[in-house]
Design a protein around this motif. Sequence first.
Motif, mmCIF file in Angstrom:
data_model
loop_
_atom_site.group_PDB
_atom_site.id
_atom_site.type_symbol
_atom_site.label_atom_id
_atom_site.label_comp_id
_atom_site.label_asym_id
_atom_site.label_seq_id
_atom_site.Cartn_x
_atom_site.Cartn_y
_atom_site.Cartn_z
ATOM 1 N N THR A 53 0.710 -1.287 0.122
ATOM 2 C CA THR A 53 -0.103 -0.096 -0.124
ATOM 3 C C THR A 53 0.768 1.203 -0.002
ATOM 4 O O THR A 53 1.947 1.115 0.626
ATOM 5 C CB THR A 53 -0.842 -0.117 1.324
ATOM 6 N N ARG A 97 -5.297 -2.324 6.213
ATOM 7 C CA ARG A 97 -6.726 -2.331 5.623
ATOM 8 C C ARG A 97 -7.733 -2.946 6.405
ATOM 9 O O ARG A 97 -8.818 -3.042 5.633
ATOM 10 C CB ARG A 97 -6.288 -3.309 3.994
ATOM 11 N N VAL A 327 -9.017 6.882 4.026
ATOM 12 C CA VAL A 327 -9.398 5.653 3.772
ATOM 13 C C VAL A 327 -9.873 5.078 5.056
ATOM 14 O O VAL A 327 -10.870 4.486 5.448
ATOM 15 C CB VAL A 327 -8.135 4.587 3.316
ATOM 16 N N ASP A 350 -12.101 -2.816 -3.228
ATOM 17 C CA ASP A 350 -12.232 -1.964 -4.399
ATOM 18 C C ASP A 350 -13.098 -0.775 -3.850
ATOM 19 O O ASP A 350 -13.172 0.332 -4.667
ATOM 20 C CB ASP A 350 -13.048 -2.806 -5.540
ATOM 21 N N THR A 353 -10.798 2.904 -2.312
ATOM 22 C CA THR A 353 -9.710 3.493 -3.307
ATOM 23 C C THR A 353 -9.915 5.049 -3.102
ATOM 24 O O THR A 353 -10.995 5.533 -2.850
ATOM 25 C CB THR A 353 -9.824 2.968 -4.578
#
Length: 455
Positions: A53, A97, A327, A350, A353
């Motif tokens: 990332t 994430r 994010v 997805d 992003t």
Amino acid sequence: MTASSGSPGPTLSESFARWIAALSFDRLPDEVVRMARRCLLDTLGCALQGSTTPEAQLLRKVRDDLGGAGPCTVWGTPGGVAPQAAALLNGTHAHLRELDDIGGGGHAGACQVPAAVGAGELSGADGRAVLLGLVAGHEVSARLTDAASYDTMTLRGWHTTGVYGALGAAAAAARVMGLDAATTAHALGLAGSYVGGTWAFMADGAMSKRVHPGKSAETGLTAAVLARRGVTGPAQVLDAAWGGLFATYVPGEADGLAPLKDLGEGFRIMNKGIKPYPVCWGINSAADSMLTLRAEHGLAPADIRRVRVILSEMSRRMIGATGVETVLDAQMSVAYALAWIIVRAKLTLDEFTPEALRDPTARALMARIELVVDPAAHGERQTVEVETTDGRLLSSRVEIPRGHWEAPLSDAEVRDKFLALARPALGPSTEAAADLVARIETPGALPELIALLRG
């Protein structure tokens, strides 16, 4: 004397240490070994994905700043680094994430797997020792929530991953290194002296949350190394009336005797959830509800007049973000998650992003999602109510979200998740890495796996 009970005898950390030192791999039930392998595989996959990332590019510079070559591995990158740097980066990568596991007092895998594997690299321990360390670490970090629960700590502003996580990491590292009970108690005392981690990141989406498990892994591994070399830690780190963790962090709200109840009967690592969605676990109940409503009623964005999410005050603080700019903001926002489920009927990387953050359809749907606090509600479950443009009133509540230990992902699903997450970092070696984890307790498997993780 135990400050929690006022009677002579071992302290809480000393009692934990005796249990940890006596723990034997040969006495672990097969299902416990299987769960430890699942934890190892899932955490490695999350960390390998994290290593690719944009945030990892910043951390790569940090690695260089923290020291040169060393014996430990930052998974997905070549060469060896200092143990503290490896633990810090691997734990942080695993959490970048929001796909890492839950249970064990927070995001236990992201705290304990880096510490356990790093301890194995330092001491030459094998894969059996790493699995045993994960079982020991989960027992400690999970049982600490019996004294002061996740809800209690969260409402006080403490992120349990940054508090209990370091003690679990110390337990894991100590067991991997084969420390005796007295030395393990010192490792727990040292780790407990340095724990922290607050929810202040919710105000601005700061990256500090991502680093909490990394810091816990670093703290736990460092504590075990210090103890191994004779540095002592406080025996009453948890239960001292003045300066003990519980008296300091949650004064008057902890049950200091609860963590030892039935110690040795069953294994807390079995209460391990593996996430299907890249969001805060507190969102998963509402996400499953919206996925169900969308599928059952064929909902599309144009059908939505209003959505109400009925939740606890704790959940509102955790997942109530509406000003989504980063994010992390998005992954802590139930409104953002539900909006994308309405748009795409899925919730994957997805949907997180930079382009997805700016999507006008999702943004418009977020404005139609209202959060309503039920003063009587507790925990991380929500009721989702949808009012459609044609006047229908729909409702769903999921008490056991997918991925919870009572609704677990299958072994095949966990493997598929690993393969998808790890492939960008490992390429053609991805399948081989998964196969090695599946037999990690066999001779030679751990160093072979580490060689693959270095690329």
